[in-house]
Design an enzyme around this catalytic site. Structure first.
Site, PDB file in Angstrom:
ATOM      1  CG  ASP A 184      -8.203  -1.120   2.535  1.00  0.00           C
ATOM      2  OD1 ASP A 184      -7.088  -1.568   2.548  1.00  0.00           O
ATOM      3  OD2 ASP A 184      -8.470  -0.160   1.919  1.00  0.00           O
ATOM      4  CG  ASP A 195      -2.418  -0.313   0.745  1.00  0.00           C
ATOM      5  OD1 ASP A 195      -2.549  -0.763  -0.365  1.00  0.00           O
ATOM      6  OD2 ASP A 195      -3.238  -0.192   1.668  1.00  0.00           O
TER       7      ASP A 195
END
Length: 546
Positions: A416, A364
């Site tokens: 997520d 990320d």
């Protein structure tokens, strides 16, 4: 880190004064900590009546962020405004097309022609903050971007009528929107629900080492889930990174492949979720009622109905995915897919989970913040926004902003939820198998009903950490006014407290390896069989009460 980072006008903080640090270090940390302001404006058109109304615009990183009085709108000549304008724009607001030269160049020539403001028409449906260029300090008029749809209406209105008049009104978006809280609840509920579903076997028999006969006899519920290893964790991140680079260059075409994949995965996930729910809620006679088809054999009515509903919702979303109500169907399909993923895929231990979480954490950070150093822009941001295709990435939970006059959605990526969800599901199964910690559902498990475990389990600690991570991400998002990679905050919050607690309790070796030694049953407890005592604790068998 020098506090000047927070006042930097550039999004990625070039040439920031970080004494003693290399340029790469400067760029990385500036990308993480720079606060990029996002000021919005309404372009309020009064005349002509056929295009009158309010249009959303977004101020750039340069120029003033002021409102204007009633002004006329003119089209730049040339339309790209990359050269001095051929006609005077004194006191007017200039409309120019994006492309061929920097934003600041267009606004510079507009101001030189006497313009009171400059509106840049984007070439896609979205709008974003225009970066400051070399002439940024010379711009002293409001400069903003509008979407292609808004720009087309303004330009077509001007071409049809001699005069188009309106004003620019600045406004501040509310810092907090209730849609953010709704997304947090959706994510937390999905992770908790998926974990509970994934631990069905452990709830029924206490441990995978015990024998247990399913009274319902549902074969599909007894299928062994896929267990991932550490090689998969490394391979997943590598393949995901390569796929992201491919999407970065070909997103305008491959976005439709992603839409198709989302429809398939969502339909399958919804089918499995609804089927399991139907078998739980409906009486056995109803859930197993069937009919016969040639060449296909017996088919249950429940499966038929669920198939129609699942495929139907996926098809409706695929066709009407840009409709105002499409977010509801997208969330239903996304949540169903996530629940099914937690049910059908498992991590064997915290070692593999830790590798996957840390790699996802670095993934990320790199693709959101560091990739602009090597590519023309943030790879993750371009892919997530669909490039110039006019489509949006479907692998998201969406919620329309509820307290904001501007159109838009609060978003949370499925990754997520999925990656922390697999880890938290493993912790719940571990809590059930070790039988030493309080977890929800203990009163429903036969051999736990008489125990009073009051020590919080690893699952509960991780769930609290997950909530804290999401809240931290939202706080930074609100303060910085720019999207955040949620795993940057979630991974430390769910991983570190669990490891510290496991070390303090002496459970870290078992948690890390996944090799659990079940606690022997005591005489008098439900399921205790004296015949098995001599065989040792490792071979004790949990017998279901008649």
């Amino acid at each position: 880190i020098n506090v000047n980072i927070f006042a930097a006008p550039r999004r990625y903080g070039k040439n920031l004064p970080l004494p003693g640090g290399p340029k790469m270090f400067t760029l990385i940390w500036a990308a993480i900590f720079t606060l990029a302001t996002a000021d919005y404006a309404f372009i309020e058109i009064e005349q002509p009546a056929e295009i009158s109304g309010k249009f959303i615009a977004l101020y750039g990183e340069f120029g003033t962020h002021n409102s204007t009085g009633l002004k006329s709108f003119v089209i730049a000549k040339p339309f790209d405004a990359c050269k001095p304008l051929k006609e005077s724009a004194k006191g007017a607001i200039v409309i120019a097309q994006r492309g061929l030269c920097p934003f600041t160049t267009k606004c510079y020539y507009a101001e030189k022609a006497g313009a009171a403001g400059c509106v840049i028409v984007n070439n896609s449906t979205d709008i974003y903050i225009m970066n400051a260029g070399k002439d940024a300090k010379k711009i002293g008029i409001p400069a903003m971007m509008v979407s292609k749809e808004t720009g087309d209406q303004l330009v077509n209105g001007k071409k049809k009528h001699i005069s188009v008049t309106g004003r620019i009104t600045r406004f501040e978006r509310p810092l907090f929107d209730a849609s953010i809280a709704v997304l947090v609840l959706m994510a937390v509920g999905t992770v908790a629900g998926g974990a509970y579903w994934s631990a069905a076997k452990e709830r029924g028999e206490g441990s995978s080492t015990y024998e247990y006969s399913d009274p319902e006899g549902d074969a599909d519920e007894d299928e062994e889930p896929a267990v991932l290893n550490e090689y998969f964790a490394w391979g997943f991140i590598i393949v995901a990174s390569l796929g992201l680079v491919i999407l970065f260059y070909f997103i305008d075409y491959l976005i439709y492949v992603l839409v198709f994949i989302f429809c398939l995965a969502g339909a399958q996930g919804l089918f499995l979720t609804l089927t399991s729910l139907a078998r739980t809620v409906l009486p056995p006679a109803c859930s197993r009622a069937s009919y016969h088809l040639p060449q296909m054999g017996e088919i249950t009515w429940v499966n038929t109905l669920v198939t129609v509903v699942s495929v139907g919702l996926a098809v409706v979303w695929g066709i009407y995915r840009k409709a105002a109500y499409a977010w509801i169907l997208q969330d239903i399909l996304g949540i169903a897919f996530l629940l099914t993923l937690q049910r059908t895929v498992q991590l064997p231990n915290v070692k593999v989970a830790g590798i996957l979480l840390v790699l996802a954490f670095l993934y990320d950070i790199f693709w959101v913040f560091i990739s602009p150093v090597f590519f023309t822009q943030s790879v993750m941001v371009k892919v997530a926004t669909g490039g110039n295709s006019g489509e949006a990435m479907p692998m998201l939970l969406k919620m329309p902003r509820l307290m904001d006059p501007t159109p838009g959605d609060s978003l949370l990526g499925l990754g997520d939820i999925a990656i922390p969800g697999l880890y938290i599901s493993h912790l719940l199964r571990f809590d059930y198998e070790t039988d030493n910690h309080w977890v929800f559902g203990d009163s429903c498990v036969p051999h736990r009903a008489n125990r009073r475990n009051t020590v919080i389990g690893f699952f509960s600690v991780a769930m609290i950490g997950y909530v804290i991570g999401l809240v931290l991400c939202d706080v930074v998002l609100i303060v910085s006014k720019m999207g955040q990679p949620a795993l940057l905050y979630i991974v430390p919050c769910v991983l570190i407290p669990v490891l510290v607690l496991a070390h303090a309790r002496g459970s870290l070796p078992a948690l890390w390896s996944g090799k659990v030694q079940p606690e022997p049953l005591q005489e008098g407890q439900s399921g205790y069989n004296m015949d098995n005592v001599a065989e040792g604790a490792e071979k004790k068998t949990l017998l279901k009460d008649a």
